[in-house]
Structure formats: C-alpha cells, structure tokens
Write an enzyme that holds these catalytic residues in place. Structure first.
Site, PDB file in Angstrom:
ATOM      1  N   ARG A   1      13.913   3.869  12.064  1.00 17.68           N
ATOM      2  CA  ARG A   1      12.690   4.664  12.192  1.00 17.68           C
ATOM      3  C   ARG A   1      12.003   4.398  13.530  1.00 17.68           C
ATOM      4  O   ARG A   1      12.560   3.751  14.412  1.00 17.68           O
ATOM      5  CB  ARG A   1      11.799   4.375  10.989  1.00 17.68           C
ATOM      6  CG  ARG A   1      12.546   4.730   9.680  1.00 17.68           C
ATOM      7  CD  ARG A   1      11.706   4.541   8.479  1.00 17.68           C
ATOM      8  NE  ARG A   1      10.533   5.401   8.527  1.00 17.68           N
ATOM      9  CZ  ARG A   1       9.505   5.262   7.699  1.00 17.68           C
ATOM     10  NH1 ARG A   1       9.532   4.310   6.777  1.00 17.68           N
ATOM     11  NH2 ARG A   1       8.476   6.067   7.784  1.00 17.68           N
TER      12      ARG A   1
ATOM     13  N   ASP B   1       1.621 -16.081   6.382  1.00 17.57           N
ATOM     14  CA  ASP B   1       1.189 -17.459   6.111  1.00 17.57           C
ATOM     15  C   ASP B   1       1.284 -17.790   4.623  1.00 17.57           C
ATOM     16  O   ASP B   1       1.704 -18.881   4.252  1.00 17.57           O
ATOM     17  CB  ASP B   1      -0.254 -17.676   6.596  1.00 17.57           C
ATOM     18  CG  ASP B   1      -0.345 -17.768   8.108  1.00 17.57           C
ATOM     19  OD1 ASP B   1       0.697 -17.989   8.760  1.00 17.57           O
ATOM     20  OD2 ASP B   1      -1.454 -17.611   8.646  1.00 17.57           O
TER      21      ASP B   1
ATOM     22  N   HIS C   1      12.790  -3.006   1.632  1.00 17.81           N
ATOM     23  CA  HIS C   1      12.277  -1.705   2.078  1.00 17.81           C
ATOM     24  C   HIS C   1      13.179  -0.600   1.547  1.00 17.81           C
ATOM     25  O   HIS C   1      14.414  -0.711   1.621  1.00 17.81           O
ATOM     26  CB  HIS C   1      12.229  -1.627   3.607  1.00 17.81           C
ATOM     27  CG  HIS C   1      11.341  -2.653   4.217  1.00 17.81           C
ATOM     28  ND1 HIS C   1       9.969  -2.533   4.206  1.00 17.81           N
ATOM     29  CD2 HIS C   1      11.618  -3.842   4.794  1.00 17.81           C
ATOM     30  CE1 HIS C   1       9.440  -3.598   4.775  1.00 17.81           C
ATOM     31  NE2 HIS C   1      10.413  -4.414   5.141  1.00 17.81           N
ATOM     32  N   ILE C   2      12.559   0.448   1.068  1.00 20.44           N
ATOM     33  CA  ILE C   2      13.304   1.602   0.555  1.00 20.44           C
ATOM     34  C   ILE C   2      14.074   2.270   1.692  1.00 20.44           C
ATOM     35  O   ILE C   2      15.252   2.589   1.571  1.00 20.44           O
ATOM     36  CB  ILE C   2      12.311   2.614  -0.076  1.00 20.44           C
ATOM     37  CG1 ILE C   2      11.597   1.963  -1.273  1.00 20.44           C
ATOM     38  CG2 ILE C   2      13.020   3.903  -0.491  1.00 20.44           C
ATOM     39  CD1 ILE C   2      10.338   2.691  -1.711  1.00 20.44           C
ATOM     40  N   SER C   3      13.390   2.461   2.805  1.00 14.61           N
ATOM     41  CA  SER C   3      13.999   3.112   3.970  1.00 14.61           C
ATOM     42  C   SER C   3      14.572   2.045   4.915  1.00 14.61           C
ATOM     43  O   SER C   3      14.196   0.870   4.831  1.00 14.61           O
ATOM     44  CB  SER C   3      12.951   3.951   4.701  1.00 14.61           C
ATOM     45  OG  SER C   3      11.890   3.118   5.165  1.00 14.61           O
TER      46      SER C   3
ATOM     47  N   ARG D   1       5.517  12.003  -2.764  1.00 12.27           N
ATOM     48  CA  ARG D   1       5.332  12.500  -1.389  1.00 12.27           C
ATOM     49  C   ARG D   1       6.527  12.067  -0.538  1.00 12.27           C
ATOM     50  O   ARG D   1       7.199  11.094  -0.850  1.00 12.27           O
ATOM     51  CB  ARG D   1       4.060  11.893  -0.778  1.00 12.27           C
ATOM     52  CG  ARG D   1       2.790  12.591  -1.211  1.00 12.27           C
ATOM     53  CD  ARG D   1       1.606  12.032  -0.432  1.00 12.27           C
ATOM     54  NE  ARG D   1       1.963  11.763   0.965  1.00 12.27           N
ATOM     55  CZ  ARG D   1       1.518  10.720   1.663  1.00 12.27           C
ATOM     56  NH1 ARG D   1       0.728   9.833   1.115  1.00 12.27           N
ATOM     57  NH2 ARG D   1       1.870  10.559   2.920  1.00 12.27           N
TER      58      ARG D   1
ATOM     59  N   PRO E   1       0.790  -1.238   0.000  1.00 15.18           N
ATOM     60  CA  PRO E   1       0.000   0.000   0.000  1.00 15.18           C
ATOM     61  C   PRO E   1       0.823   1.290   0.000  1.00 15.18           C
ATOM     62  O   PRO E   1       1.842   1.380   0.672  1.00 15.18           O
ATOM     63  CB  PRO E   1      -0.823  -0.106   1.298  1.00 15.18           C
ATOM     64  CG  PRO E   1      -0.169  -1.155   2.110  1.00 15.18           C
ATOM     65  CD  PRO E   1       0.510  -2.079   1.154  1.00 15.18           C
ATOM     66  N   ASN E   2       0.320   2.221  -0.755  1.00 13.45           N
ATOM     67  CA  ASN E   2       0.815   3.597  -0.875  1.00 13.45           C
ATOM     68  C   ASN E   2       2.061   3.733  -1.750  1.00 13.45           C
ATOM     69  O   ASN E   2       2.473   4.841  -2.064  1.00 13.45           O
ATOM     70  CB  ASN E   2       1.071   4.232   0.508  1.00 13.45           C
ATOM     71  CG  ASN E   2      -0.193   4.311   1.310  1.00 13.45           C
ATOM     72  OD1 ASN E   2      -1.205   4.833   0.843  1.00 13.45           O
ATOM     73  ND2 ASN E   2      -0.191   3.777   2.529  1.00 13.45           N
TER      74      ASN E   2
ATOM     75  N   ALA F   1       3.122  -1.186   4.790  1.00 11.35           N
ATOM     76  CA  ALA F   1       2.567  -1.291   6.148  1.00 11.35           C
ATOM     77  C   ALA F   1       2.141  -2.713   6.522  1.00 11.35           C
ATOM     78  O   ALA F   1       2.127  -3.064   7.710  1.00 11.35           O
ATOM     79  CB  ALA F   1       1.391  -0.332   6.287  1.00 11.35           C
TER      80      ALA F   1
ATOM     81  N   GLU G   1      12.690  -9.660   1.277  1.00 10.85           N
ATOM     82  CA  GLU G   1      11.877  -8.573   1.833  1.00 10.85           C
ATOM     83  C   GLU G   1      12.640  -7.286   1.573  1.00 10.85           C
ATOM     84  O   GLU G   1      13.804  -7.164   1.964  1.00 10.85           O
ATOM     85  CB  GLU G   1      11.688  -8.793   3.343  1.00 10.85           C
ATOM     86  CG  GLU G   1      10.942  -7.661   4.018  1.00 10.85           C
ATOM     87  CD  GLU G   1      10.862  -7.837   5.540  1.00 10.85           C
ATOM     88  OE1 GLU G   1      11.157  -8.941   6.059  1.00 10.85           O
ATOM     89  OE2 GLU G   1      10.516  -6.834   6.204  1.00 10.85           O
TER      90      GLU G   1
ATOM     91  N   ASN H   1       7.938  -5.776  -1.240  1.00 10.39           N
ATOM     92  CA  ASN H   1       7.920  -4.621  -0.332  1.00 10.39           C
ATOM     93  C   ASN H   1       6.486  -4.524   0.177  1.00 10.39           C
ATOM     94  O   ASN H   1       5.626  -3.914  -0.476  1.00 10.39           O
ATOM     95  CB  ASN H   1       8.330  -3.338  -1.041  1.00 10.39           C
ATOM     96  CG  ASN H   1       8.388  -2.168  -0.059  1.00 10.39           C
ATOM     97  OD1 ASN H   1       7.878  -2.262   1.066  1.00 10.39           O
ATOM     98  ND2 ASN H   1       8.984  -1.069  -0.475  1.00 10.39           N
TER      99      ASN H   1
ATOM    100  N   TYR I   1      11.590   8.758   1.099  1.00  8.16           N
ATOM    101  CA  TYR I   1      11.468   7.755   0.037  1.00  8.16           C
ATOM    102  C   TYR I   1      12.105   8.183  -1.292  1.00  8.16           C
ATOM    103  O   TYR I   1      12.100   7.414  -2.253  1.00  8.16           O
ATOM    104  CB  TYR I   1       9.984   7.418  -0.177  1.00  8.16           C
ATOM    105  CG  TYR I   1       9.329   6.852   1.067  1.00  8.16           C
ATOM    106  CD1 TYR I   1       9.657   5.577   1.525  1.00  8.16           C
ATOM    107  CD2 TYR I   1       8.403   7.590   1.801  1.00  8.16           C
ATOM    108  CE1 TYR I   1       9.083   5.055   2.668  1.00  8.16           C
ATOM    109  CE2 TYR I   1       7.811   7.077   2.945  1.00  8.16           C
ATOM    110  CZ  TYR I   1       8.156   5.813   3.372  1.00  8.16           C
ATOM    111  OH  TYR I   1       7.583   5.293   4.512  1.00  8.16           O
TER     112      TYR I   1
HETATM  113  O1  CA2 Z   1      10.699   1.833   3.234  1.00  7.63           O
HETATM  114  C1  CA2 Z   1       9.823   1.130   2.706  1.00  7.63           C
HETATM  115  O2  CA2 Z   1       9.913   0.658   1.582  1.00  7.63           O
HETATM  116  C2  CA2 Z   1       8.544   0.834   3.492  1.00  7.63           C
HETATM  117  O3  CA2 Z   1       8.130  -0.514   3.232  1.00  7.63           O
HETATM  118  C3  CA2 Z   1       7.503   1.817   3.040  1.00  7.63           C
HETATM  119  C4  CA2 Z   1       6.219   1.798   3.842  1.00  7.63           C
HETATM  120  C5  CA2 Z   1       6.461   1.830   5.336  1.00  7.63           C
HETATM  121  O4  CA2 Z   1       5.242   1.526   5.989  1.00  7.63           O
HETATM  122  C6  CA2 Z   1       7.494   0.830   5.727  1.00  7.63           C
HETATM  123  O5  CA2 Z   1       7.784   1.038   7.051  1.00  7.63           O
HETATM  124  C7  CA2 Z   1       8.780   0.967   4.966  1.00  7.63           C
HETATM  125  C8  CA2 Z   1       5.324   2.991   3.555  1.00  7.63           C
HETATM  126  C9  CA2 Z   1       5.079   3.245   2.141  1.00  7.63           C
HETATM  127  C10 CA2 Z   1       4.454   4.570   2.004  1.00  7.63           C
HETATM  128  O6  CA2 Z   1       4.595   4.911   0.680  1.00  7.63           O
HETATM  129  C11 CA2 Z   1       4.836   6.177   0.359  1.00  7.63           C
HETATM  130  C12 CA2 Z   1       5.350   6.381  -0.869  1.00  7.63           C
HETATM  131  C13 CA2 Z   1       5.634   7.635  -1.281  1.00  7.63           C
HETATM  132  C14 CA2 Z   1       5.401   8.687  -0.480  1.00  7.63           C
HETATM  133  C15 CA2 Z   1       4.866   8.470   0.760  1.00  7.63           C
HETATM  134  C16 CA2 Z   1       4.563   7.220   1.173  1.00  7.63           C
END
Ligand code: CA2
Length: 146
Positions: free
Chosen positions: A105, A85, A98-100, A18, A10-11, A75, A96, A72, A23
């Site tokens: 965090r 599962d 993650h960008i960050s 954003r 998601p997102n 959330a 797995e 990825n 990110y």
């Molecule tokens: O760092 C990552 O890739 C995360 O999986 C991104 C998730 C966050 O919940 C994880 O802790 C780490 C959030 C993605 C939100 O996506 C956005 C993308 C662009 C701008 C804002 C939010």
C-alpha cells in the site's frame, strides 16, 4: 489454560461494511466466530476499540492474563509509541496481524512501530487470515517463543 487476547484497533468495527475491495466482506463478528472455532479448547478474548487508551489498558490486562496476543492495531500501528511500549512489557508471543498487505500500500502504511516488538507479522491474507493467526499462535506457545 490462559486465553489468547485478540485485540483490534480503530475502524475495524466497520469491517465487511466499507471498502470491500481492500478489506473484503467478512464482518468482525464473523471473524470472532472463526477465531473461536480455530482456537478449539483454548479460550479467547476478542475485542475491538476505537480508543488508543483502551487498547493500551487491554494490553496491560493481557500482561497478567494472556498466553499470547494477536493484535491488529489498525492506524495505531504507524503512530503509537505508547502501544509499542505497552506491548514490549508482554512476556509471551505477539502476532501483529493485518488484513491487507500493508507493504503493497501507500508509503504511510510501511513503517510499523508494533513490528519492533512483534514475534511475527501476518499481513495480506484477508480477514479469514485471523484463524491462521490463531493456529500460528498455538505453535508459538508450544515452542515458547517470544
Ligand atoms: O489491513 C489491516 O488490517 C489494517 O490494519 C487496517 C487499518 C489500516 O490502517 C492498516 O494500514 C491495515 C485500517 C482499518 C480500517 O478499517 C476499515 C474496516 C472496514 C472498512 C473500512 C475500513
């Protein structure tokens, strides 16, 4: 040659639009292009969804169709036992991604369910790190890792 599934939660469709301080400015379409270049001959299925149900259905599809999964889960990393599962049923390597760096965090981002079944975890390399995940997946496939 079976494809690598690259599944995004998601997102992540908002990537590059954003919170660039966390990110970056690379969009998900640009990430997909980089992954295709990094994969070379290897086909990839690159997808994003905001729905937990759809993500789980794609993991089920990957069980039959994929050589490896790069996920990825965003959330859902921290909330979804159902995703854990589903991933446990996959016999090939799982990265797995993650960008960050989730461990740098807030504490709510420290406990990943997905890590309990992932072959490896890559976090904190930024969006361009996806291409390294694709190359790492080739190594895991060559070494027949799970
Ligand atoms: O760092 C990552 O890739 C995360 O999986 C991104 C998730 C966050 O919940 C994880 O802790 C780490 C959030 C993605 C939100 O996506 C956005 C993308 C662009 C701008 C804002 C939010």
């Amino acid at each position: 040659m079976k494809p690598i599934y690259i599944l995004n939660g998601p997102n992540l469709n908002r990537l590059g639009k954003r919170e660039p301080e966390i990110y970056g400015t690379t969009t998900l379409a640009e990430v997909e292009e980089m992954c295709r270049t990094a994969a070379g001959e290897r086909p990839i299925e690159f997808r994003q969804t905001n729905s937990e149900e759809k993500l789980i259905d794609w993991v089920h599809e990957a069980i039959d169709e994929a050589s490896g999964i790069i996920v990825n889960p965003a959330a859902f990393t921290f909330t979804s036992l159902a995703l854990l599962d589903a991933l446990k049923m996959f016999k090939g390597p799982i990265i797995e991604f993650h960008i960050s760096n989730i461990h740098r965090r807030e504490p709510i981002y420290h406990r990943s369910y997905v890590s309990m079944t992932a072959t490896t975890v890559i976090a904190g390399l930024g969006a361009t790190g996806y291409q390294l995940a694709v190359r790492a997946m080739e190594l895991l496939l060559k070494e027949q890792r799970r």
